[in-house]
Design a protein around this motif. Structure first.
Motif, PDB file in Angstrom:
ATOM      1  N   PRO A 160       0.797  -1.233   0.000  1.00 29.86           N
ATOM      2  CA  PRO A 160       0.000   0.000   0.000  1.00 29.86           C
ATOM      3  C   PRO A 160       0.828   1.281   0.000  1.00 29.86           C
ATOM      4  O   PRO A 160       0.291   2.354  -0.271  1.00 29.86           O
ATOM      5  CB  PRO A 160      -0.832  -0.115   1.281  1.00 29.86           C
ATOM      6  CG  PRO A 160      -0.097  -1.084   2.144  1.00 29.86           C
ATOM      7  CD  PRO A 160       0.679  -1.990   1.234  1.00 29.86           C
ATOM      8  N   ASP A 161       2.122   1.179   0.267  1.00 28.26           N
ATOM      9  CA  ASP A 161       2.965   2.369   0.340  1.00 28.26           C
ATOM     10  C   ASP A 161       3.379   2.832  -1.059  1.00 28.26           C
ATOM     11  O   ASP A 161       4.088   2.119  -1.768  1.00 28.26           O
ATOM     12  CB  ASP A 161       4.212   2.072   1.174  1.00 28.26           C
ATOM     13  CG  ASP A 161       5.153   3.257   1.244  1.00 28.26           C
ATOM     14  OD1 ASP A 161       4.668   4.397   1.398  1.00 28.26           O
ATOM     15  OD2 ASP A 161       6.378   3.053   1.133  1.00 28.26           O
ATOM     16  N   PRO A 162       2.954   4.021  -1.478  1.00 24.83           N
ATOM     17  CA  PRO A 162       3.277   4.508  -2.823  1.00 24.83           C
ATOM     18  C   PRO A 162       4.776   4.609  -3.104  1.00 24.83           C
ATOM     19  O   PRO A 162       5.222   4.304  -4.207  1.00 24.83           O
ATOM     20  CB  PRO A 162       2.631   5.892  -2.881  1.00 24.83           C
ATOM     21  CG  PRO A 162       1.603   5.891  -1.812  1.00 24.83           C
ATOM     22  CD  PRO A 162       2.100   4.961  -0.757  1.00 24.83           C
ATOM     23  N   LYS A 163       5.557   5.003  -2.121  1.00 23.22           N
ATOM     24  CA  LYS A 163       7.003   5.113  -2.339  1.00 23.22           C
ATOM     25  C   LYS A 163       7.620   3.744  -2.612  1.00 23.22           C
ATOM     26  O   LYS A 163       8.515   3.613  -3.444  1.00 23.22           O
ATOM     27  CB  LYS A 163       7.681   5.777  -1.151  1.00 23.22           C
ATOM     28  CG  LYS A 163       7.375   7.248  -1.035  1.00 23.22           C
ATOM     29  CD  LYS A 163       8.086   7.877   0.137  1.00 23.22           C
ATOM     30  CE  LYS A 163       7.716   9.341   0.226  1.00 23.22           C
ATOM     31  NZ  LYS A 163       8.361  10.011   1.348  1.00 23.22           N
ATOM     32  N   THR A 164       7.135   2.742  -1.921  1.00 30.68           N
ATOM     33  CA  THR A 164       7.620   1.376  -2.134  1.00 30.68           C
ATOM     34  C   THR A 164       7.259   0.901  -3.537  1.00 30.68           C
ATOM     35  O   THR A 164       8.076   0.277  -4.220  1.00 30.68           O
ATOM     36  CB  THR A 164       7.034   0.425  -1.072  1.00 30.68           C
ATOM     37  OG1 THR A 164       7.425   0.896   0.223  1.00 30.68           O
ATOM     38  CG2 THR A 164       7.526  -0.993  -1.261  1.00 30.68           C
ATOM     39  N   GLN A 165       6.045   1.203  -3.973  1.00 34.50           N
ATOM     40  CA  GLN A 165       5.622   0.825  -5.325  1.00 34.50           C
ATOM     41  C   GLN A 165       6.484   1.509  -6.391  1.00 34.50           C
ATOM     42  O   GLN A 165       6.920   0.858  -7.349  1.00 34.50           O
ATOM     43  CB  GLN A 165       4.151   1.177  -5.549  1.00 34.50           C
ATOM     44  CG  GLN A 165       3.185   0.320  -4.803  1.00 34.50           C
ATOM     45  CD  GLN A 165       1.742   0.721  -5.063  1.00 34.50           C
ATOM     46  OE1 GLN A 165       1.465   1.755  -5.675  1.00 34.50           O
ATOM     47  NE2 GLN A 165       0.822  -0.084  -4.602  1.00 34.50           N
ATOM     48  N   VAL A 166       6.726   2.790  -6.222  1.00 42.01           N
ATOM     49  CA  VAL A 166       7.525   3.535  -7.200  1.00 42.01           C
ATOM     50  C   VAL A 166       8.944   2.972  -7.268  1.00 42.01           C
ATOM     51  O   VAL A 166       9.503   2.790  -8.355  1.00 42.01           O
ATOM     52  CB  VAL A 166       7.535   5.044  -6.877  1.00 42.01           C
ATOM     53  CG1 VAL A 166       8.568   5.783  -7.709  1.00 42.01           C
ATOM     54  CG2 VAL A 166       6.154   5.637  -7.096  1.00 42.01           C
ATOM     55  N   THR A 167       9.508   2.680  -6.114  1.00 40.20           N
ATOM     56  CA  THR A 167      10.854   2.104  -6.081  1.00 40.20           C
ATOM     57  C   THR A 167      10.870   0.750  -6.792  1.00 40.20           C
ATOM     58  O   THR A 167      11.781   0.457  -7.565  1.00 40.20           O
ATOM     59  CB  THR A 167      11.347   1.953  -4.625  1.00 40.20           C
ATOM     60  OG1 THR A 167      11.356   3.246  -4.021  1.00 40.20           O
ATOM     61  CG2 THR A 167      12.737   1.363  -4.561  1.00 40.20           C
ATOM     62  N   ALA A 168       9.867  -0.068  -6.535  1.00 44.06           N
ATOM     63  CA  ALA A 168       9.787  -1.381  -7.187  1.00 44.06           C
ATOM     64  C   ALA A 168       9.663  -1.233  -8.704  1.00 44.06           C
ATOM     65  O   ALA A 168      10.312  -1.954  -9.464  1.00 44.06           O
ATOM     66  CB  ALA A 168       8.618  -2.183  -6.623  1.00 44.06           C
ATOM     67  N   LEU A 169       8.826  -0.303  -9.154  1.00 39.83           N
ATOM     68  CA  LEU A 169       8.679  -0.079 -10.602  1.00 39.83           C
ATOM     69  C   LEU A 169       9.999   0.350 -11.232  1.00 39.83           C
ATOM     70  O   LEU A 169      10.376  -0.116 -12.311  1.00 39.83           O
ATOM     71  CB  LEU A 169       7.615   0.988 -10.871  1.00 39.83           C
ATOM     72  CG  LEU A 169       6.182   0.555 -10.725  1.00 39.83           C
ATOM     73  CD1 LEU A 169       5.253   1.770 -10.759  1.00 39.83           C
ATOM     74  CD2 LEU A 169       5.802  -0.437 -11.804  1.00 39.83           C
ATOM     75  N   SER A 170      10.699   1.213 -10.564  1.00 40.01           N
ATOM     76  CA  SER A 170      11.983   1.681 -11.064  1.00 40.01           C
ATOM     77  C   SER A 170      12.993   0.533 -11.139  1.00 40.01           C
ATOM     78  O   SER A 170      13.690   0.365 -12.145  1.00 40.01           O
ATOM     79  CB  SER A 170      12.502   2.796 -10.161  1.00 40.01           C
ATOM     80  OG  SER A 170      13.757   3.236 -10.600  1.00 40.01           O
ATOM     81  N   GLU A 171      13.062  -0.262 -10.083  1.00 37.73           N
ATOM     82  CA  GLU A 171      13.975  -1.409 -10.072  1.00 37.73           C
ATOM     83  C   GLU A 171      13.642  -2.390 -11.190  1.00 37.73           C
ATOM     84  O   GLU A 171      14.544  -2.889 -11.876  1.00 37.73           O
ATOM     85  CB  GLU A 171      13.906  -2.133  -8.725  1.00 37.73           C
ATOM     86  CG  GLU A 171      14.557  -1.392  -7.591  1.00 37.73           C
ATOM     87  CD  GLU A 171      14.426  -2.137  -6.276  1.00 37.73           C
ATOM     88  OE1 GLU A 171      14.648  -3.363  -6.249  1.00 37.73           O
ATOM     89  OE2 GLU A 171      14.072  -1.489  -5.281  1.00 37.73           O
TER      90      GLU A 171
END
Length: 108
Positions: free
Chosen positions: A51-62
């Motif tokens: 649910p954490d947007p920052k975690t999602q963005v980091t995962a997408l970038s990785e």
């Protein structure tokens, strides 16, 4: 005389397997990414559903770096894309947020 064609003979696209099946049944360690084996991909993919947007963005970038680095297709690109296709109906992907709206969420 009716000249309309029936769709019965049209090729049918295969169904996308459930994301859980892709995650569990893919031999990630054996697949190549831009930086070696895909052993870390299951952890990164799972973070897309947090649910954490920052975690999602980091995962997408990785993921973008690992399976689409410099617009190159790697062995792991297809299963990652199947996982992403499988989560498109998941609440984390349908609620406005990073996965649904992140402009560079493309993986390949």
């Amino acid at each position: 005389m009716n000249h309309s064609r029936s769709n019965a003979d049209a090729p049918r696209e295969p169904d996308v397997p459930p994301y859980q099946v892709v995650l569990a049944e893919t031999d990630w360690d054996s697949l190549q990414t831009a930086f070696g084996s895909g052993e870390d991909l299951p952890k990164v993919l799972a973070r897309l559903l947090t649910p954490d947007p920052k975690t999602q963005v980091t995962a997408l970038s990785e993921l973008g770096e690992m399976v689409g680095h410099q617009n190159t297709i790697y062995e792991a690109t297809a299963p990652v894309a199947m996982y992403v296709a499988g989560i498109l109906t998941h609440p984390a992907a349908t609620t406005p947020g990073p996965i649904a709206t992140f402009p560079s969420a493309r993986l390949c």
